[in-house]
Design a protein around this motif. Structure first.
Motif: not given
Length: 278
Positions: A16, A188-190, A192, A194-199
């Motif tokens: 990303d 990246h997934y840390d 929000k 990034s699109g990860h709802a639980d980031a």
């Protein structure tokens, strides 16, 4: 003095890039230089200067240090736990992946690549031997996986996640004589964004964290390369051994020592002081 280094894993040709540019903007705004562990070949696409100009520009401006993140970040034996791109492969196979990945990144960034971060934080003695021959200065993996027995390769395992940086420094302040080293890792997934709802973080949270970090007394922010240069490789090996020894002890003993940092000096310097500031 507490040394802090921030490691960002997984930038690549297919990652990303919009989020990476935003992260770079936050780092620049707070004058923090992080180490970006970059995958040379992801999704069968090799990283080039043309496909990642934001990373190349940041490196040329001295805003990031580039480390090599394996070759393609694919486990060599699907189903193994923990997964590993390197553990168990013979020396020629590991040498081919490491040298090819190093060449890809050096061509893209126009500079020597001397730091190595194995995917999944796993490696073996063969990995370390190949890295030494290839001229790498440091290896940053997980302290619980693999061991560098000897030689000039500094072992700098991650000690916490970025979200644990505040408690890590609070823990360090209880050991004013120590000189702890804290290596915080983010992905990246840390974020929000990034699109990860639980980031756990937003970019605004990240900015607030760096603002707080820069204002902490007795804290020095490093790249991993700078941290490796603070002591010789044997000092860092002893620090890793101390951490492993502590983790094998009864919980009452573990509670006396840092939970989030490497200890380059004698253990007695890191015994927790009760009643000190948190």
């Amino acid at each position: 003095m507490t040394d802090v280094a921030i490691r960002f894993d997984d930038p690549s040709a297919v990652s990303d890039h919009a989020l990476e540019r935003a992260i770079l903007q936050v780092l620049a705004a707070h004058d923090v230089c992080a180490t970006f562990a970059v995958i040379p070949c992801a999704g069968q696409r090799r990283l080039t200067a043309a496909c990642a100009p934001h990373l190349v520009e940041a490196q040329q401006l001295g805003r990031v240090e580039i480390a090599q993140h394996g070759f393609d970040h694919v486990p060599c034996r699907p189903g193994d736990m923990p997964p590993s791109e390197f553990c168990g492969l013979d020396e020629p196979a590991q040498a081919e992946k490491i040298s090819t990945g190093q060449a890809v990144l050096e061509a893209a960034f126009g500079c020597a690549i001397s730091g190595f971060v194995p995917p999944f934080n796993t490696f073996d003695a063969t990995t370390a031997a190949v890295l030494e021959r290839q001229g790498f200065r440091y290896l940053s993996a997980g302290g619980e996986h693999g061991w560098v027995e000897s030689g000039p390769l500094a072992q700098l395992p991650r000690t916490c996640q970025l979200t644990e940086l505040r408690p890590a420094l609070a823990d360090a302040r209880r050991r004013p004589a120590g000189g702890l080293a804290v290596i915080a890792v983010m992905h990246h997934y840390d974020f929000k964004e990034s699109g990860h709802a639980d980031a756990p973080l937003t970019l605004e949270d990240f900015s607030d964290l760096l603002h707080w970090l820069r204002g902490q007394p007795g804290v020095r922010v490093n790249t991993l390369g700078q941290l490796a240069a603070r002591h010789d490789a044997e000092v860092w090996r002893r620090a890793v051994r101390r951490s492993r020894w502590v983790q094998r002890q009864h919980w009452r003993v573990r509670a006396l020592f840092p939970h989030y940092g490497l200890m380059p000096h004698a253990l007695f310097k890191y015994v927790r002081l009760t009643g000190s500031s948190t």
